[in-house]
Design a protein around this motif. Structure first.
Motif, PDB file in Angstrom:
ATOM      1  N   GLU A  33       6.532  15.653 -39.404  1.00 14.22           N
ATOM      2  CA  GLU A  33       7.247  15.020 -40.523  1.00 14.22           C
ATOM      3  C   GLU A  33       7.878  16.069 -41.433  1.00 14.22           C
ATOM      4  N   GLU A  34       7.147  17.143 -41.705  1.00 16.82           N
ATOM      5  CA  GLU A  34       7.700  18.228 -42.528  1.00 16.82           C
ATOM      6  C   GLU A  34       8.922  18.853 -41.848  1.00 16.82           C
ATOM      7  N   ALA A  35       8.838  19.025 -40.534  1.00 19.80           N
ATOM      8  CA  ALA A  35       9.962  19.615 -39.787  1.00 19.80           C
ATOM      9  C   ALA A  35      11.168  18.687 -39.821  1.00 19.80           C
ATOM     10  N   ARG A  36      10.909  17.385 -39.716  1.00 23.20           N
ATOM     11  CA  ARG A  36      12.003  16.396 -39.730  1.00 23.20           C
ATOM     12  C   ARG A  36      12.752  16.461 -41.064  1.00 23.20           C
ATOM     13  N   VAL A  37      12.002  16.546 -42.145  1.00 25.96           N
ATOM     14  CA  VAL A  37      12.606  16.601 -43.483  1.00 25.96           C
ATOM     15  C   VAL A  37      13.395  17.898 -43.652  1.00 25.96           C
ATOM     16  N   LEU A  38      12.807  19.025 -43.217  1.00 26.54           N
ATOM     17  CA  LEU A  38      13.434  20.324 -43.405  1.00 26.54           C
ATOM     18  C   LEU A  38      14.738  20.453 -42.613  1.00 26.54           C
ATOM     19  N   ALA A  39      14.793  19.837 -41.427  1.00 32.56           N
ATOM     20  CA  ALA A  39      15.975  19.975 -40.559  1.00 32.56           C
ATOM     21  C   ALA A  39      17.025  18.899 -40.814  1.00 32.56           C
ATOM     22  N   GLU A  40      16.711  17.968 -41.702  1.00 30.02           N
ATOM     23  CA  GLU A  40      17.619  16.838 -41.931  1.00 30.02           C
ATOM     24  C   GLU A  40      19.003  17.333 -42.375  1.00 30.02           C
ATOM     25  N   GLY A  41      20.020  16.852 -41.705  1.00 31.96           N
ATOM     26  CA  GLY A  41      21.389  17.216 -42.070  1.00 31.96           C
ATOM     27  C   GLY A  41      21.814  18.599 -41.598  1.00 31.96           C
ATOM     28  N   ASN A  42      20.947  19.281 -40.851  1.00 28.76           N
ATOM     29  CA  ASN A  42      21.263  20.627 -40.362  1.00 28.76           C
ATOM     30  C   ASN A  42      21.099  20.660 -38.840  1.00 28.76           C
TER      31      ASN A  42
END
Length: 415
Positions: A33-42
């Motif tokens: 979940e943390e990875a999903r948030v961090l990579a969002e839009g990138n």
């Protein structure tokens, strides 16, 4: 044929324009979940390669074959788009990490799997087969070593001189990563400097794995698998190597790795203190106890901090593992008093990295989920080297290295 300890390689890495988008925290410090948030839009975050489940439906297991395949698809997409580019000739790289006032500068190279198997790239931890297998599948799916193994070496004047020379020039790129940590990379393409670095490591004779035991073990399994499938194997193929960054010992920073235990094993606090006094001088403290010397421990229980000073014999160089503070805590407190027989498997114990501070220990105990916390003095790099040189194994969760190496700044292709 004889293999150097480490050698140069033609890295796969982001172009300068894309570096700040690509470089990401290591795969094993973030959950999905943390990875999903961090990579969002990138779309260019390396997390699409190292945590590819973020691109698949929620709830999928990170160990599903579809996840590994997605990682392979994503690395090929980023190569195809020119975001990641392979250098044309073998090189070494100098990688500097800055976290606040702390700076460490290491050499990136291709470590020899053969040297690892001969214990010249030395380990100090046991590995878990399931975690090894996960890395094997990831390496094979992306056809690259993408997670660097953090190693350390004894100080060497020649390596220091070439490093200083290289970092006096302009870097390939410098990126501010998570937590404000600065990651900077230089390329070493001069043939004489490359030869000098290779010779310096061979002269050292051994380097030491600090962080990355599962990646190292997985690389050895990948090499064996590729070798078995290659009738023309000659030992020089990239799959015989694994991605390492080696830092000089004085620059490596190990933080404390603390413990919390679920209950007092039926004892009252008064009973616990009384039992501890057989092995420790015990004194109450109004402030949190962050140990400032070996053989000193902090204990937090029922809202009260205590300082514990071990009364036993001084360290014994002939027995480097038993000498570790974590071993003293286990053999004098956790096992005989609190009933923790195997810290590796017992659900009544948990481990808290020192980066979280003493307040995190208080928080855990005050929540009621944990009964007692112990703070430790950090293990030293010299102790790590002594254990590795003695071919011994450290107890689980003995060392917490900061800062962490980034993923994506440089990768080693297997063909």
């Amino acid at each position: 044929m004889s293999h150097p300890l480490i050698k140069p390689f033609a890295a796969l890495r982001p172009t300068p324009d894309y570096a700040s988008y690509v470089v990401a925290p290591p795969y094993d410090v973030l959950n999905t979940e943390e990875a999903r948030v961090l990579a969002e839009g990138n779309p260019w975050s390396f997390l699409h390669i190292s945590k590819p489940e973020i691109d698949l439906p929620e709830g999928i297991s990170p160990y599903d074959d579809l996840v590994y395949a997605k990682g392979g698809e994503n690395i090929n997409r980023m190569i195809g788009e020119g975001v990641l580019v392979r250098d044309v000739a073998p090189a070494y790289y100098v990688y500097r990490i800055q976290m606040g006032e702390h700076i460490q500068t290491g050499i990136v190279g291709a470590g020899s799997v053969q040297a690892y198997e001969k214990n010249l790239i030395r380990r100090h931890e046991l590995t878990r087969p399931d975690k090894e297998t996960d890395r094997v599948k990831q390496i094979l799916a992306v056809n690259a070593q993408t997670g660097p193994v953090f190693t350390t070496h004894k100080p060497d004047q020649d390596l220091s001189a070439v490093t200083e020379d290289i970092i006096s020039g302009p870097p390939e790129y410098s990126v501010i990563g998570e937590g404000g940590i600065v990651h900077t990379l230089w390329m070493v393409s001069d043939v004489a400097k490359i030869a000098g670095i290779t010779a310096s490591f061979d002269r050292l004779g051994a380097i030491y794995i600090a962080d990355g035991h599962h990646r190292s073990a997985a690389a050895a399994r990948v090499a064996a698998k590729r070798q078995a499938g290659n009738p023309d194997h000659n030992g020089g193929e990239p799959y015989n190597s694994f991605l390492i960054v080696s830092f000089p010992k004085p620059e490596v920073q190990i933080l404390d790795y603390n413990r919390v235990v679920k209950d007092l094993n039926g004892f009252s606090v008064a009973d616990l203190v009384s039992l501890l006094e057989n092995s420790f001088a015990v004194e109450k403290s109004v402030d949190p106890v962050k140990p400032d010397a070996v053989r000193t421990f902090g204990m937090y229980v029922q809202g009260q901090w205590y300082r514990l000073i071990y009364k036993g014999v001084s360290p014994n160089p002939a027995n480097p593992t038993a000498d570790l503070d974590v071993s003293v805590l286990t053999t004098r407190v956790l096992s005989p008093i609190l009933g923790i027989k195997d810290p590796r498997t017992d659900s009544r114990i948990d481990f808290v990295g020192g980066i979280r501070g003493m307040r995190e220990l208080e928080k855990r105990v005050n929540s009621g989920d944990w009964a007692v916390a112990f703070s430790l003095y950090p293990t030293s790099v010299d102790q790590l080297i002594a254990v590795a040189d003695a071919n011994e194994i450290m107890p689980p969760k003995t060392t917490w290295f900061e800062p962490k190496l980034a993923d994506g700044i440089v990768s080693l292709m297997l063909d």
